[in-house]
Motif scaffolding. Structure first.
Motif, short mmCIF file in Angstrom:
data_model
loop_
_atom_site.label_atom_id
_atom_site.label_comp_id
_atom_site.label_asym_id
_atom_site.label_seq_id
_atom_site.Cartn_x
_atom_site.Cartn_y
_atom_site.Cartn_z
N UNK A 124 6.00 2.77 95.45
CA UNK A 124 7.37 2.58 94.93
C UNK A 124 8.45 3.19 95.82
N UNK A 125 8.13 4.34 96.44
CA UNK A 125 9.11 4.95 97.34
C UNK A 125 9.34 4.08 98.56
N UNK B 113 17.07 -10.23 102.80
CA UNK B 113 16.60 -8.86 102.65
C UNK B 113 16.54 -8.10 103.96
N UNK B 114 16.23 -8.84 105.03
CA UNK B 114 16.03 -8.17 106.31
C UNK B 114 17.33 -7.64 106.89
N UNK B 115 18.42 -8.35 106.62
CA UNK B 115 19.71 -7.94 107.18
C UNK B 115 19.98 -6.49 106.84
N UNK C 63 11.25 -0.35 102.48
CA UNK C 63 10.74 -0.51 103.84
C UNK C 63 9.69 -1.62 103.89
N UNK C 64 8.79 -1.61 102.91
CA UNK C 64 7.73 -2.61 102.91
C UNK C 64 8.33 -3.99 102.82
N UNK C 65 9.35 -4.12 101.99
CA UNK C 65 9.99 -5.42 101.81
C UNK C 65 10.69 -5.85 103.10
N UNK D 138 -2.07 -9.05 105.74
CA UNK D 138 -3.14 -8.38 106.48
C UNK D 138 -2.56 -7.28 107.39
N UNK D 139 -1.46 -7.61 108.07
CA UNK D 139 -0.86 -6.62 108.97
C UNK D 139 -0.45 -5.38 108.19
N UNK D 140 0.23 -5.58 107.07
CA UNK D 140 0.70 -4.42 106.30
C UNK D 140 -0.47 -3.62 105.74
N UNK D 141 -1.47 -4.32 105.21
CA UNK D 141 -2.63 -3.62 104.66
C UNK D 141 -3.36 -2.84 105.74
#
Lengths: 560, 345, 365
Positions: free
Chosen positions: A474-475, A542-544, A479-481, A362-365
């Protein structure tokens, strides 16, 4: 449809961010009770509370001392991993950011078993010397654990400031006749001052915000800070304390505005403006000293991060409290009992995963449309909304939690239905709280890519949906991840908001660890802490990379 | 330039739908039913201060007998459970059907607020008359004396230990006790002590002077004594015995001066949607089977006909400290306030 | 003058230098010799990646060499695997492409810094800094921070900082590349004035031929790690050593021919194709019949509108402002010509052309 969307963009923040905070203020002024008009009774009672001066003193002491310690450690760590040629830098970096990924209550548990009054270290010392050397109980233990868990904030900020120093500045100083030591002290250090100041403000704000550490260490040893006092007024003391808690929350909220106020004020002006330039960086050769430094870092990380985690693991395998662990009495019974004796654990894990997933999505959307406007069509209204979105994260979690509680606890007029006790009220706190992370995720993503890439897609004949799906997203994948995982982690291990808002039928894993710890089930809570640590480490892989901003540090290093 | 309108509308619509769905989830509430065959079924929410493992074994025993009933448990310290109920009242609805908390005065207070359901269980025959509530709003389930746990590595002479041992200067900083702001047992103990001439409020002042540590729950007291951080702890008896059984280096002492005894009463919330299941639960706790289960967990039974755990003296053999329950109820808020002032938070 | 005396006059001597990056087998510079005399302004020019910046970093001491030696003044600064004086002791000035002004120091502090690293009394320091500030016209700006300055002002601060310690050698790494064209021209003029005044030996790296030609006493063309040609700008423009140098300095028509006769006075008669004979300057060693490469710059050709004679045809023309570019077909050979004359002929018309100057070298094969 489009107009509805625009209106929502405006109305939702007001409904879910401003209204609860306004409500908090009115409750503290007694507007919700039957009396006419506003009254300062709650504030008056607060002032008469003999505890309050001590609590404020504790809070400020902990915040100031832990901030200084975090800054010192973070700056040292950043210098060592970014400015020297010591071997294994990438590995050290990962361990240095680890404490920010682990929930602070897990660090508290781990630290108590490591260096608390009866921790592993004191046990060894007792064995070796016949007596213990230190007793980090109470406020000192809070300070230390807080310093450790906020150290990565300073580390990440100083690190990125150091890496942003163009190597030519250091070359210029050397060619002007300065030895490496002088180059470092007269060029590198002064250029990190703004980052240090920002880190100080952030660490201070985080210290005011933190609930896990004072709850896990402070409450048993009678050290109360503002966040735990609000919690106790709501949860611990029973009836009639909502007004006082609200008044206290207002005071705490105002206190937390101090660092926010300074953020925009200090270290601005031409002296601190930096040019984006060549990010080729210089590192300093340590010669033979580097092995000593490696040893130092190893001991440091062993004492602050790795040791505590191991102590927690060892304790979770012991048969009973106070019984020394040996190979023969090692047992997984406490891990098993987490599932068999305590059905709430499984339920809590499920709830927290669900909450984290929904919050993240929800936050990302929902951050997408606002972030787009911030980048594409900034106006004073959009900037204002951006600021509003940051408020729930700038305020201490306990204040936000109380505001949400007071606002949504009451049954919907005409029905007996209340949001309290279910998942919805938690989401109503989580989503505003983490909303600003969503905006940052998308705006940084847009900052990295040129809008022309989207425009090129439109010119090529693709509609808005196609462009978003085939070009923009895709670009932005990385960042999204990264941003998404960060939000997910924060929501998954959240404790502050849920300690106030989780109902008896819908608890979160943070609250469950908390209640286990207070019930004295140390072995099970150590086991659960270990499980959470492993889960977090898995999720944070992934965050590291995201936090360390790998793309930039991969650039050329030249040795000095 | 992209026209973001469409995407945004879609996203917002999604958000709206999610909110509605979630609100639906929160609203979900299974109605209490008595099954067609007269069998008891439905959901039962129990709020308790019993340790997780004890309550989950009790619930497992109950579930064997009433497989149609789905029991859910919320556990916290007695005072936090009460705070939770207060909060839920503000929200308009108490979630609990059954309350299973530390001490009688807590229930007296709930009775005054008219929150409890009148129910006289048929299983109360073996219980001493003076323990029963005359209004049948709650029933005692156990006898839990509060005494002193010691670390056997640090304290050798058990028989000399009494309440006054804890306030002696040679044991400075060696005692830990639960907070009356969290633990019902501790709150009860404080109330009882205040009404004893030889102990009184003065005793707590002496403890403070002797640097007693105040933790939240009884479990935390055991933990700190077992680990050797402290030598003495004020605690409910069964936890100390259970810890000793598991191998922790602790022992329990019933002080010669006497002990406050809590009865861990069980009561039914007036607004329950599933009174049948709630009554069945209360009956089960008081039944010989339920009492036997409690004995296995190290509790002294409230039913005279059920034997005490092996190697433990029966409740009747102990010196019990008492005070009029009305007085305890009236006093409790003052107790808590004084305690907060003396010990802080 | 004997060799010894000349040596003493050198500000910089580089012998047999070779260098490569640690993780690569490719040589960045190889077999490189260079000498810069005191007070000389030497410009190194080459395409990007030719090794010119690496050369400066080597001289400054930021990079290690693998072969050869570097002597600054009379002092050996670096030898392969032996001496390596750190940058701070080499006593050279360096102006960076990005200026590398320290953003947290004022203009004055930036300029004072190099003096603080050396043994000066406070008074001497103050005098020197004030003098530099005055000479570079920075009096009004001395208490400002670099972020408050314009590009040209920053350039001057960078220069003042590099010169204030009065180094014998000043290294400049494309210092004007981030300025716009007009400002660049003005700073170039200032640079020449400064050079006259301070008289340092300058080693200046650029990829801009106009700038190089304007500034250099001596020009060194570098490509793929090797010196292609060294000489005055005039020599390099008129007598390039090879086709790289010829092409690097402006446009050139590159033709192939053979020597008909070497006249001995530096001129040869050369036949191009079957029918064209021209007189071209040549290296003296050429003999009759040898294959040569002939360079004719567009401006070395004169075209005339003559009714009676024509030897070429216009295939394209383009007005360029101060001059006009023509593409011609010269008896079957394409040729580009630029002229300032006004010509009324159009594409397809015939025209008469005359080669005023040409330069020929031996072909490499």
């Amino acid at each position: 449809m489009k107009r509805i969307a625009s209106w929502c963009l405006f109305i939702l923040p007001i409904l879910f961010i401003i209204y609860p905070l306004w409500n908090l203020l009115t409750v503290s002024l007694g507007v919700s009770t039957m009396q006419q008009g506003i009254s300062l009774t709650a504030y008056g009672q607060l002032l008469q509370d003999p505890q309050l001066p001590t609590v404020i003193q504790n809070t400020l002491y902990i915040a100031v001392v832990s901030t200084i310690a975090s800054l010192f450690m973070g700056a040292m760590a950043a210098i060592l991993t970014e400015k020297t040629d010591i071997p294994g830098r990438q590995g050290w970096r990962l361990v240095f950011i680890l404490p920010v990924l682990l929930p602070s209550y897990v660090i508290s548990i781990a630290w108590q078993h490591w260096a608390g009054p009866v921790g592993l270290v004191n046990g060894w010392l007792q064995h070796l010397l016949g007596r213990t050397i230190w007793n980090f109980a109470g406020i000192h233990e809070i300070v230390i654990v807080m310093a450790i868990s906020h150290m990565p904030i300073a580390y990440l900020l100083v690190r990125s400031a150091i890496n942003a120093i163009p190597g030519h500045l250091e070359d210029a100083a050397r060619i002007a006749g300065a030895r490496p030591v002088i180059v470092f002290t007269s060029v590198v250090l002064p250029l990190t001052v703004p980052a240090l100041a920002n880190a100080a403000l952030l660490c201070f704000a985080s210290a005011l915000d933190n609930f896990g550490i004072p709850a896990f260490i402070g409450i048993p040893s009678g050290i109360t800070v503002l966040s735990t006092l609000i919690y106790q007024k709501v949860i611990g003391l029973g009836n009639g304390q909502f007004e006082q808690a609200a008044a206290l929350a207002v005071v705490t909220g105002l206190l937390s505005m101090i660092p926010v106020y300074f953020q925009g004020k200090i270290f601005h002006g031409p002296k601190y403006s930096r040019e984006e330039g060549n990010r080729e960086k210089r590192i300093y050769l340590m010669g033979k000293w580097k092995w000593l430094l490696v040893l130092l870092i190893g001991i440091w990380q062993g004492v602050t991060v790795i040791g505590p985690c191991i102590a927690m693991l060892l304790l979770s395998l012991a048969p009973a409290y106070g019984v020394p662990l040996t190979l023969s009495n090692l047992t997984f019974a406490h891990y098993i009992s987490l599932w068999t004796d305590t059905p709430v654990v499984a339920a809590g894990l499920k709830n927290s995963l669900l909450l984290a997933l929904i919050s993240t999505v929800v936050v990302l959307l929902f951050a997408w449309p606002l972030a787009r406007r911030i980048v594409l069509a900034p106006s004073s209204l959009i900037t204002f909304l951006d600021g509003i979105a940051a408020v729930p994260y700038c305020l201490p979690g306990m204040v936000v939690g109380l505001a949400v509680l007071l606002t949504w606890i009451h049954p919907i007029p005409g029905t007996s239905f209340s949001l309290y006790g279910g998942m919805t009220i938690l989401l109503l706190a989580y989503i505003p709280r983490f909303y600003t992370f969503g905006i940052r995720t998308w705006t940084t993503a847009w900052a990295r890519f040129s809008l022309h890439m989207e425009e090129a897609g439109h010119v090529a004949g693709a509609g808005p949906m196609t462009v978003t799906r085939r070009i923009t997203l895709p670009m932005f994948r990385e960042e999204a991840l990264g941003g998404g995982t960060l939000i997910f982690l924060l929501a998954f291990t959240e404790l502050t908001l849920s300690s106030l808002l989780a109902g008896s039928q819908f608890s979160t894993i943070g609250v469950i660890v908390f209640s286990m710890e207070t019930a004295g089930r140390a072995l099970e809570s150590a086991a659960l802490g270990t499980v959470l640590t492993l889960l977090t480490l898995g999720l944070s892989a992934g965050v590291c990379k995201y936090l360390l901003d790998e793309k930039n540090s991969e650039e050329k290093e030249t040795k000095i | 330039m992209i026209k973001p309108g469409k995407i945004q509308s879609l996203l917002l619509w999604l958000l709206f739908m999610t909110t509605i769905l979630l609100a639906g989830c929160g609203a979900q509430q299974t109605a209490a039913t008595t099954g067609k065959s007269g069998e008891i079924s439905g959901k039962l929410q129990v709020y308790t201060s019993q340790p997780d493992s004890d309550i989950s074994k009790l619930v497992a025993g109950f579930a064997k007998k009433y497989p149609q009933v789905q029991v859910e448990v919320f556990r916290s310290g007695t005072e936090e459970v009460i705070a939770r109920i207060n909060t839920e009242m503000k929200a308009g609805k108490i979630g609990a059907d059954v309350l299973f908390l530390a001490d009688a005065p807590t229930f007296e207070a709930l009775k005054v607020q008219n929150l409890l359901l009148d129910y006289q269980s048929g299983e109360l025959k073996g219980v001493k008359q003076e323990l029963l509530d005359t209004d049948h709003m709650y029933s005692p389930t156990k006898m839990i004396p509060i005494g002193i746990v010691i670390n056997t590595n640090k304290v050798r002479e058990l028989d000399k230990v009494d309440w006054n041992t804890l306030s002696e200067s040679e044991n400075k900083g060696q005692t830990v006790m639960p907070s009356p702001l969290y633990s019902g047992a501790a709150a009860y103990n404080l109330g009882i002590f205040r009404n004893q001439s030889e102990l009184g409020w003065n005793y707590y002042e002496k403890l403070k002077k002797n640097q007693v540590m105040v933790v939240k729950g009884n479990g935390d007291v055991i933990k700190r004594v077992a680990s050797g951080e402290k030598s003495f702890g004020i605690v409910v008896d069964f936890m100390a015995f259970n810890a000793a059984k598991q191998g922790s280096p602790v022992a329990f002492v019933y002080p010669k001066t006497g002990s406050a005894v809590i009865t861990e009463p069980v009561g039914i919330v007036k607004t329950t949607q599933n009174a049948a299941a709630a009554k069945a639960f209360v009956d089960f706790v008081l039944s010989a089977e339920g009492q036997q289960l409690a004995v296995q967990q190290g509790y002294l039974p409230v039913n005279k006909d059920v034997n005490a755990p092996e190697g433990r003296s029966a409740a009747a053999a102990l010196k019990i400290l008492n005070a009029p329950i009305k007085k305890l109820v009236e006093q409790r808020d003052v107790d808590k306030k004084d305690f907060t002032v003396l010990f802080g938070g | 003058m004997n060799a010894d005396f000349r040596e003493r006059q050198q500000a910089l001597t580089i012998r047999k230098l070779a260098v490569r990056y640690s993780n690569s087998s490719q040589w960045v510079l190889q077999d490189f010799d260079l000498a810069v005399r005191s007070g000389e302004f030497v410009v190194i020019i080459g395409p990007s990646g030719c090794g010119k910046s690496t050369l400066l970093r080597l001289i400054a001491g930021f990079t290690q060499l693998q072969q050869g030696e570097i002597v600054i003044g009379k002092r050996v600064a670096a030898t392969a695997g032996g001496v390596c004086i750190p940058p701070e002791e080499r006593d050279v000035g360096f102006v960076f492409q990005s200026y590398a002004l320290w953003p947290h120091m004022t203009v004055k502090a930036n300029i004072t810094f190099p003096l603080e690293q050396k043994r000066f009394t406070a008074l001497q320091r103050e005098q020197r800094v004030d003098e530099a500030i005055m000479k570079f016209g920075l009096q009004e700006h001395q208490h400002r921070y670099p972020a408050e300055l314009s590009g040209g002002q920053r350039q001057r601060v960078a220069l003042a900082r590099a010169l204030v310690g009065q180094p014998a050698l000043l290294l400049m790494d494309e210092p004007l590349s981030s300025l716009d064209v007009a400002l660049r021209k003005r700073i170039q003029d200032e640079l020449l004035i400064m050079h006259k005044e301070w008289q340092p030996a300058v080693l200046y790296v650029t990829h801009d031929q106009d700038e190089a030609v304007k500034l250099a006493d001596r020009l060194i063309v570098l490509n793929e790690g090797k010196i292609q040609q060294a000489g005055t700008p005039y020599d390099i423009f008129h007598s390039p050593n090879n086709s790289f140098v010829a092409n690097f300095f402006g446009e050139v028509n590159e033709l192939v021919g053979s020597v008909v006769e070497n006249q001995g006075n530096g001129l040869s008669c050369i036949r191009i194709g079957d029918h064209i004979f021209i007189l071209a300057r040549t290296q003296s060693s050429l003999t009759s019949g040898e294959r040569v490469r002939v360079f004719i710059r567009p401006s070395w050709v004169d075209i005339q509108e003559r009714e009676d004679m024509s030897n070429a045809r216009i295939t394209d023309s383009r007005f360029m402002g101060a001059y006009t570019d023509y593409s011609l077909e010269w008896q079957g050979i394409p040729l580009r010509v630029s002229t300032q004359n006004t010509i009324s002929k159009r594409v397809g018309d015939s025209i008469f052309l005359k080669v005023k100057d040409a330069w020929s070298i031996k072909t490499s094969e």
